[in-house]
Design an enzyme around this catalytic site. Structure first.
Site, PDB file in Angstrom:
ATOM      1  N   SER A 181     -11.126  -0.496  -1.746  1.00  0.00           N
ATOM      2  CA  SER A 181      -9.900  -0.507  -0.939  1.00  0.00           C
ATOM      3  C   SER A 181     -10.180  -0.843   0.515  1.00  0.00           C
ATOM      4  CB  SER A 181      -9.247   0.881  -0.946  1.00  0.00           C
ATOM      5  OG  SER A 181      -8.488   1.075  -2.086  1.00  0.00           O
TER       6      SER A 181
ATOM      7  N   HIS B 123      -3.929   6.111   3.133  1.00  0.00           N
ATOM      8  CA  HIS B 123      -4.588   4.906   2.614  1.00  0.00           C
ATOM      9  C   HIS B 123      -4.035   3.621   3.241  1.00  0.00           C
ATOM     10  CE1 HIS B 123      -5.573   1.922  -0.587  1.00  0.00           C
ATOM     11  NE2 HIS B 123      -6.606   2.695  -0.852  1.00  0.00           N
TER      12      HIS B 123
ATOM     13  N   ASP C 202       0.832  -1.201   0.000  1.00  0.00           N
ATOM     14  CA  ASP C 202       0.000   0.000   0.000  1.00  0.00           C
ATOM     15  C   ASP C 202       0.873   1.260   0.000  1.00  0.00           C
ATOM     16  OD1 ASP C 202      -2.272   1.826   0.631  1.00  0.00           O
ATOM     17  OD2 ASP C 202      -3.331  -0.034   1.030  1.00  0.00           O
TER      18      ASP C 202
END
Ligand code: NAG
Ligand code: NAG
Ligand code: NAG
Ligand code: NAG
Ligand code: NAG
Ligand code: NAG
Ligand code: NAG
Ligand code: NAG
Ligand code: NAG
Length: 745
Positions: free
Chosen positions: A531, A204, A139
């Site tokens: 996600s 994220h 990620d």
């Protein structure tokens, strides 16, 4: 629209990425040369082999050395080099090469969720085994210094752990919760403002990692919104982060490097909330990485993409990947707007601001328009450059339609807030940089229009966001839909998990909206996307493994799929996006039967798909392998998949398909399962045999499912049926979906 909101800041930053290193090499571009499994006999280092191959191709030893960017070789064989197109072609023809493909950029698919999935805080756990599990997250990096990654009470990393914690800018190090962190920037073209370290500049990766395995944090919220206990699905498990994404995107070569290291380091699961347009398996870095992970007993879960509700938008479709779609939770973040005429509407957003005044003047984009000529954009949707600062200042502006960054535009112009009318429906709440909310343009939007038109003195106020309970379990509209075109007879996505308005940990280096004009930073944030669904699925798989450490990746996937809760179907396209349904981790501990898939079955499947014997030989490091040497795999799809799917290529085709399956008994030793079929009119579904008798555990029984029917009606594109094996204590469900390809949408 949702997609834009998440990705817009990224697109802007692309402009800052630097050209590739090397000055006279501007025509050469990075290509990945993928060579399959590591050679069995390591006579000499793979790097030397890569160099020789490259030198022979380029015809210049020095240039070959200069051109090579990286050698993979921990868990699979291959390298990245700067090549000219004809050199790439030459390498493609080499015996030892499976594929050569240009490096491209992939993108990110951007606390009650676990209670909602039937896993309360008190759910039974195998803490000891759980604390030995390591989840690898590929990620944007991680912000370790937040409560979700507090390692109090965690022992040292599992003994088999071989990973490292790489230090660097703004990164303080690992602990017993986040046991490994590495970053990859093979192209050395990371944007100038990114930190060269495993630290998360975007939030994220911190969010996804904490959703899988974050520690339990009581009283978590975002500025008081979404208050509750935040925790990962396997809070005792350890996290290893592989930063493969920069603000410019995630490149193929970095993705592959992340897989190579994660597998070698000893992770048990890999979670990838990243994707791109579907490609052939062996020119797709995620499919390649996940294949080698599968060979070593590691399950890779991926997000399905945020391309919905468009059909054909599903990504990460390889059968050895667990592909996650996104659903909403049983709560919504609503934002109340009151108007001067006493009426109210509720929009969806994450508005952390409380109003300072009772009411603010309200105008729309047309009234706020800068009438001196602007060339681009529409004033009614408040596009950048169309509005006048004088008219906007201190007011709330209603913007109808547009690109999704109007809040930033109105902030720039000194506005007090914005109400944004959205055209395609809204099913997630997004943070706004000033007081703001999103409403449906045709319903509430019209009410606002009428009100503004009815008075010279329109007023409104936007309140801070509150939480509302709603009936749950819908597929998010942004969640990508099938059908897929890479292996048309395998249903993808596989499963659904929460991906809307998820509260989880965030990086202090990223603002809540991602805009640099925003000044709010928090260790939690509420964001949406497939996600966010992917780490839920990864955690559910890890949870199942803590009770069944010997189950293969495919067995764990089967357990999750056959025990999933079917999703309410609102339209034909929804059905193409839900797979087997919403994960139910606790039920998945007792699936009764498993549809297992061994490595050899994947190989037989690849033969059936028409992959070249010599390529497959390279994948498994067996040069003498030929597809002719193995038993051909029968049936329409040729793989023991827990769901059944066919795509009819012609509208006039009769329906005719046979699915060969074998189930393994993991319920009770002595048991009899009966098949229960539901099928629509015009479709015959025969299960042969109709009863499966088991006398012991781990016993396998084959069966087949035969579909027959006349051509589908002209205006029908989908037929949906199901098979359920039941022994009265377990229900083992497989969706059966027939899709008729239509030429144009
Ligand atoms: C609108 O919301 C305000 C603030 O909560 C409330 O006082 C008022 O009664 C509401 N008006 C209507 C018509 O529901
Ligand atoms: C209107 O737009 C023009 C051209 O962009 C700009 O020069 C001018 O300042 C704007 N006027 C107002 C009142 O914002
Ligand atoms: C409001 O007024 C504008 C300008 O006169 C007009 O274009 C628009 O259609 C009106 N909106 C409604 C909902 O009546
Ligand atoms: C596989 O493809 C390569 C070229 O792409 C060819 O040279 C080779 O003969 C093929 N092998 C088989 C077994 O078909
Ligand atoms: C479809 O099945 C019917 C009945 O068995 C048969 O008559 C017809 O030829 C078949 N059509 C095609 C296109 O195979
Ligand atoms: C299995 O079930 C059958 C029929 O119910 C019974 O006769 C047999 O004893 C059982 N066997 C075992 C090992 O429990
Ligand atoms: C399974 O057992 C039932 C009785 O328990 C019997 O009627 C049936 O024929 C058996 N099926 C098979 C496939 O052996
Ligand atoms: C879509 O589903 C509806 C029922 O929900 C059905 O009436 C309609 O025919 C379907 N459309 C297509 C193109 O299959
Ligand atoms: C939040 C934080 O610690 N930011 C630091 C990142 O690194 C730069 C340069 O070293 C510092 O100036 C920031 O304070």
């Amino acid at each position: 629209m949702q997609h834009n909101l998440l990705l817009l800041p990224l697109l802007v930053l692309c402009l800052y990425s630097l050209p590739l290193h090397g000055s006279d090499q501007h025509e050469r571009k990075p290509y990945i040369v993928y060579m399959g499994e590591l050679p069995m006999a390591k006579t000499y280092a793979v790097e030397n082999h890569h160099h020789d191959l490259l030198a022979a191709t380029i015809g210049d030893t020095y240039l070959a050395k200069e051109s090579k960017i990286h050698s993979y070789g921990k868990t699979f064989n291959g390298f990245v080099a700067l090549l000219l197109p004809h050199e790439a072609q030459k390498l493609r023809e080499e015996d030892n090469v499976v594929s050569v493909f240009p490096n491209t950029q992939l993108e990110l698919h951007t606390t009650r969720s676990w209670d909602f999935l039937g896993m309360p805080l008190t759910v039974k756990r195998n803490h000891k085994i759980e604390s030995q599990l390591i989840v690898g997250v590929l990620d944007t990096g991680i912000w370790v210094d937040c409560p979700s990654f507090n390692d109090e009470g965690y022992g040292p990393p599992p003994r088999r752990w071989k990973g490292k914690c790489v230090k660097g800018a703004n990164f303080t190090g690992c602990n017993n919760k986040v046991i490994g962190a590495k970053y990859f920037n093979l192209g050395q073209n990371y944007p100038i403002n990114d930190d060269l370290s495993p630290v998360d500049d975007m939030g994220h990766g911190t969010h996804t990692a904490s959703t899988v395995a974050g520690a339990t944090v009581k009283g978590a919220s975002l500025y008081g919104i979404g208050k509750g206990t935040a925790r990962g699905g396997v809070p005792s498990a350890r996290i290893a982060i592989y930063k493969v994404c920069w603000t410019s995107g995630c490149s193929d070569m970095d993705m592959l490097a992340g897989f190579d290291e994660a597998i070698a380091d000893g992770v048990n699961f890999i979670s990838v909330s990243i994707g791109g347009p579907s490609r052939d398996f062996f020119t797709d870095p995620i499919a390649i990485g996940a294949f080698h992970a599968m060979r070593r007993g590691i399950l890779t879960s991926c997000s399905a993409g945020n391309g919905g509700p468009r059909p054909l938008s599903v990504e990460n479709v390889a059968p050895w990947i667990l592909t996650a779609a996104a659903s909403n939770l049983d709560r919504e973040f609503t934002t109340l707007v009151s108007f001067g005429d006493g009426n109210n509407i509720t929009g969806l957003s994450i508005n952390t601001f409380s109003p300072k005044k009772k009411m603010y003047p309200l105008i729309d984009g047309i009234l706020a328009s800068n009438h001196s000529k602007y060339i681009y954009g529409s004033a009614s949707s408040c596009d950048y450059g169309t509005l006048s600062k004088d008219k906007v200042k201190g007011k709330i502006v209603y913007c109808a339609g547009g690109t999704g960054s109007q809040d930033l535009t109105i902030k720039d112009l000194g506005g007090a807030g914005t109400i944004i009318g959205v055209e395609d429906g809204i099913d997630a709440s997004y943070a706004t940089v000033i007081p703001g909310t999103f409403v449906d343009v045709t319903t509430d939007g019209r009410t606002i229009d009428l009100y503004i038109n009815s008075t010279k003195n329109a007023k409104a106020v936007i309140y801070k966001t509150t939480t509302k309970r709603i009936p749950a379990l819908n597929l998010a509209s942004f969640s990508s839909r099938g059908p897929q075109l890479i292996t048309p007879n395998i249903l993808k996505p596989d499963l659904v998990a929460p991906g809307v308005d998820i509260l989880a940990a965030y990086s202090k280096l990223a603002t809540l909206t991602g805009y640099k004009e925003d000044t709010r930073y928090d260790v939690f944030n509420i964001i949406s996307g497939t996600s966010m669904a992917c780490p839920h699925v990864t955690a559910a798989a890890a949870y199942v493994k803590t009770f069944h450490p010997d189950w293969s990746p495919a067995a764990i996937k089967s357990a999750l799929m056959t025990t999933a809760t079917p999703i309410k179907i609102s339209d034909n396209l929804t059905e193409l996006g839900t797979g087997s349904g919403q994960i139910n981790p606790v039920s998945a501990l007792h699936p009764g039967l498993l549809y297992d898939i061994t490595e050899n079955s994947y190989i037989a499947f690849l033969c059936k798909q028409g992959f070249n014997s010599s390529s497959i030989g390279l994948l498994i490091s067996n040069k003498r392998f030929t597809c002719a040497s193995i038993k051909p795999t029968p049936g329409t799809d040729g793989i023991n998949y827990p769901s059944m799917h066919i795509q009819l290529l012609s509208p006039s085709s009769n329906i005719s398909a046979v699915f060969h399956r074998t189930v393994t008994n993991v319920g009770y030793g002595n048991s009899t399962y009966k098949a229960k079929v539901t099928a629509p009119k015009g479709l015959s579904v025969k299960v042969i045999p109709h009863t499966l008798n088991f006398s012991q555990l781990h016993q396998k029984q084959p069966f087949k499912v035969v579909l027959k029917g006349p051509p589908m009606d002209t205006d029908t594109i989908l037929l949906s049926a199901s098979l359920e094996w039941s022994d009265s204590r377990h229900s083992v469900r497989s969706p059966i979906l027939i899709f008729k390809q239509v030429p144009v949408y």
